[in-house]
Design an enzyme around this catalytic site. Structure first.
Site, mmCIF file in Angstrom:
data_model
loop_
_atom_site.group_PDB
_atom_site.id
_atom_site.type_symbol
_atom_site.label_atom_id
_atom_site.label_comp_id
_atom_site.label_asym_id
_atom_site.label_seq_id
_atom_site.Cartn_x
_atom_site.Cartn_y
_atom_site.Cartn_z
ATOM 1 N N HIS A 192 0.707 -1.192 0.098
ATOM 2 C CA HIS A 192 0.076 0.059 -0.025
ATOM 3 C C HIS A 192 0.712 1.101 0.016
ATOM 4 C CE1 HIS A 192 0.972 -0.444 4.179
ATOM 5 N NE2 HIS A 192 0.917 0.977 4.251
ATOM 6 N N ASP A 194 0.864 5.165 1.988
ATOM 7 C CA ASP A 194 0.135 5.847 3.024
ATOM 8 C C ASP A 194 -0.420 7.030 2.579
ATOM 9 O OD1 ASP A 194 1.297 3.918 4.838
ATOM 10 O OD2 ASP A 194 2.968 5.220 5.343
ATOM 11 N N HIS A 249 4.925 0.184 -0.235
ATOM 12 C CA HIS A 249 5.517 -0.567 0.834
ATOM 13 C C HIS A 249 4.711 -1.708 1.431
ATOM 14 C CE1 HIS A 249 3.656 2.603 3.054
ATOM 15 N NE2 HIS A 249 3.822 1.967 4.197
ATOM 16 N N ARG A 259 8.134 -8.800 15.146
ATOM 17 C CA ARG A 259 8.580 -7.416 14.673
ATOM 18 C C ARG A 259 7.642 -6.575 15.383
ATOM 19 N NH1 ARG A 259 10.756 -4.134 10.606
ATOM 20 N NH2 ARG A 259 9.190 -2.654 10.123
HETATM 21 C C1 LIG Z 1 -7.329 -1.099 4.001
HETATM 22 C C2 LIG Z 1 -7.112 0.066 4.715
HETATM 23 C C3 LIG Z 1 -6.526 0.118 5.936
HETATM 24 C C4 LIG Z 1 -6.079 1.429 5.623
HETATM 25 C C5 LIG Z 1 -7.426 2.114 5.330
HETATM 26 C C6 LIG Z 1 -7.519 1.598 4.040
HETATM 27 O O1 LIG Z 1 -8.884 1.423 3.682
HETATM 28 C C7 LIG Z 1 -6.804 1.919 3.020
HETATM 29 C C8 LIG Z 1 -5.368 2.645 3.624
HETATM 30 C C9 LIG Z 1 -4.877 2.136 4.850
HETATM 31 C C10 LIG Z 1 -4.129 2.915 5.655
HETATM 32 C C11 LIG Z 1 -2.411 2.584 5.298
HETATM 33 C C12 LIG Z 1 -1.594 3.585 6.263
HETATM 34 C C13 LIG Z 1 -1.992 3.499 7.619
HETATM 35 O O2 LIG Z 1 -1.666 2.240 8.286
HETATM 36 C C14 LIG Z 1 -3.630 3.605 7.797
HETATM 37 C C15 LIG Z 1 -4.018 3.913 9.343
HETATM 38 C C16 LIG Z 1 -4.031 4.829 7.074
HETATM 39 O O3 LIG Z 1 -4.413 5.871 7.391
HETATM 40 O O4 LIG Z 1 -4.424 4.405 5.980
HETATM 41 C C17 LIG Z 1 -4.289 2.530 7.235
HETATM 42 C C18 LIG Z 1 -5.549 2.271 7.435
HETATM 43 C C19 LIG Z 1 -6.014 1.425 8.449
HETATM 44 O O5 LIG Z 1 -5.447 0.465 8.923
HETATM 45 O O6 LIG Z 1 -7.284 1.519 8.822
HETATM 46 O O1 AKG Z 2 4.689 -1.896 10.386
HETATM 47 C C1 AKG Z 2 5.509 -1.575 9.681
HETATM 48 O O2 AKG Z 2 6.724 -1.630 9.623
HETATM 49 C C2 AKG Z 2 5.067 -0.829 8.544
HETATM 50 C C3 AKG Z 2 3.211 -0.776 8.501
HETATM 51 C C4 AKG Z 2 2.610 0.172 7.635
HETATM 52 O O3 AKG Z 2 3.190 0.534 6.503
HETATM 53 C C5 AKG Z 2 1.548 0.976 7.933
HETATM 54 O O4 AKG Z 2 0.978 0.768 9.186
HETATM 55 O O5 AKG Z 2 1.148 1.711 7.111
HETATM 56 FE FE FE2 Z 3 2.242 2.030 5.798
#
Ligand SMILES: C=C1C[C@]23C[C@@]1(O)CC[C@H]2[C@@]12CC[C@H](O)[C@@](C)(C(=O)O1)[C@H]2[C@@H]3C(=O)O
Ligand code: AKG
Ligand code: FE2
Length: 319
Positions: A192, A194, A249, A259
């Site tokens: 994904h 961020d 990543h 981890r």
């Molecule tokens: C599948 C998902 C988890 C996420 C929200 C989403 O719909 C798409 C983006 C995902 C992500 C990736 C970065 C962060 O870990 C996170 C908190 C964010 O802001 O976007 C996660 C979301 C999540 O885990 O709720």
């Molecule tokens: O846990 C990690 O090292 C990366 C996790 C990550 O990419 C995320 O939480 O968005």
């Molecule tokens: Fe991430």
């Protein structure tokens, strides 16, 4: 259990850009790292080692609680404890986590309702850690703005400093994976980007983090518990009109060790309009439609991890 597809690799990549924050000349390298990788490692930061170790030990204590206790802190909707399920749209990984807002008032209420007074120390350490890491993220964003010759050097950092900043803090725990086999790559956290502006990641000394290069190859990042890893997020890609790359990543559960990672996601206020900065368009076309962070977040949270979330906001080039 989900297996990874695509080109995998287990050897460590030696070419991760290394930024020495104590060196004022590192601004040029910073911009290059954001353009070439959207990812870099920071050394000589000023985050106290004791603060990092205290947070790590509080997190270890939390994750070693019985599952029934941890589940009292869930579901992560939007903040709290989660296990295996990531987001709301069917993504799963070999991970358990705690998602928190960085707003200390809401955090206070969340911690009080989730864990009672016993977790007061945990809450204070999270708040101190987040504020130290936010300061470092702002310093990096200001160095980037300087090097990009943007008049307002706080154009990015002011969004993280804003009281209404919609930033998130996440603790991820990847337990040792019993099904691990050298020939299979099991997914800890799927690929994904961020969505926010910038992410600041620190982990213990267990490997697993991989980034995707422009050619689509995945490379493994050697862990370094003393340093921080920085990701460019989707919003910074848009504000720089695609000059900086939001890095793809993932985390592979490929170890017999667990981890533990801690990530600060610096985001803007919900009402903030995100669009390429005029001084960075310079006669070129804007590649993105303007949107508010609220609109982007709403759309992102309907997507699967691996989806190209920015696709919906790209301008279609005139033929
Ligand atoms: C599948 C998902 C988890 C996420 C929200 C989403 O719909 C798409 C983006 C995902 C992500 C990736 C970065 C962060 O870990 C996170 C908190 C964010 O802001 O976007 C996660 C979301 C999540 O885990 O709720
Ligand atoms: O846990 C990690 O090292 C990366 C996790 C990550 O990419 C995320 O939480 O968005
Ligand atoms: Fe991430």
């Amino acid at each position: 259990m989900v297996l990874l597809s695509g080109k995998n690799c287990t050897t460590f990549f030696p070419g991760v850009p290394l930024i020495d924050l104590s060196n004022p000349d590192s601004k040029t390298q910073l911009v290059k790292a954001c353009e070439d990788f959207g990812f870099f490692k920071v050394i000589n930061h000023v985050i106290p080692t004791e603060l990092i170790s205290e947070l790590e030990s509080e997190a270890e204590k939390f994750f070693s609680l019985p599952i029934s206790d941890k589940e009292k802190a869930g579901p992560p909707d939007p903040f709290g404890y989660g296990s295996k399920n990531i987001g709301r749209n069917g993504d799963v990984g070999w991970v358990e986590y705690l998602l928190l807002t960085t707003n200390s008032e809401s955090n206070y209420q969340k911690f009080a309702s989730l864990f009672g007074e016993a977790a007061e120390n945990f809450r204070c350490i999270v708040n101190d850690y987040v504020s130290a890491v936010r300061t470092m993220a702002c310093e990096i964003l200001e160095m980037l703005a300087d090097e990009l010759k943007i008049q307002q050097r706080n154009c990015f950092s002011k969004l993280l400093k804003d009281e209404q900043s919609d930033s998130v803090f996440r603790l991820n725990h990847y337990p040792p994976c019993p099904e691990f086999q050298e020939s299979k790559n099991l997914i800890g956290f799927g690929e994904h980007t961020d969505p926010q502006i910038i992410s600041v990641l620190r982990s213990n000394n267990t490997s697993g983090l991989q980034i995707s290069l422009k050619d689509g190859n995945w490379i493994s990042i050697p862990p370094d518990q003393k340093s921080f890893f920085i990701n460019v997020g989707d919003s910074l890609q848009v504000m720089t009109n695609g000059r900086f790359k939001s890095v793809k990543h993932r985390v592979v559960a490929n170890s017999s060790k667990s981890r533990l990672s801690m990530i600060y996601f610096g985001g803007p206020p919900l009402s903030e309009k995100i669009a390429p900065l005029p001084s960075l368009i310079k006669g070129e076309d804007s590649l993105y439609k303007e949107f508010t962070w609220f609109e982007y977040k709403k759309s992102a949270f309907k997507s699967r991890l691996a989806d190209n979330r920015l696709g919906l906001f790209e301008k279609i080039a005139a033929s």
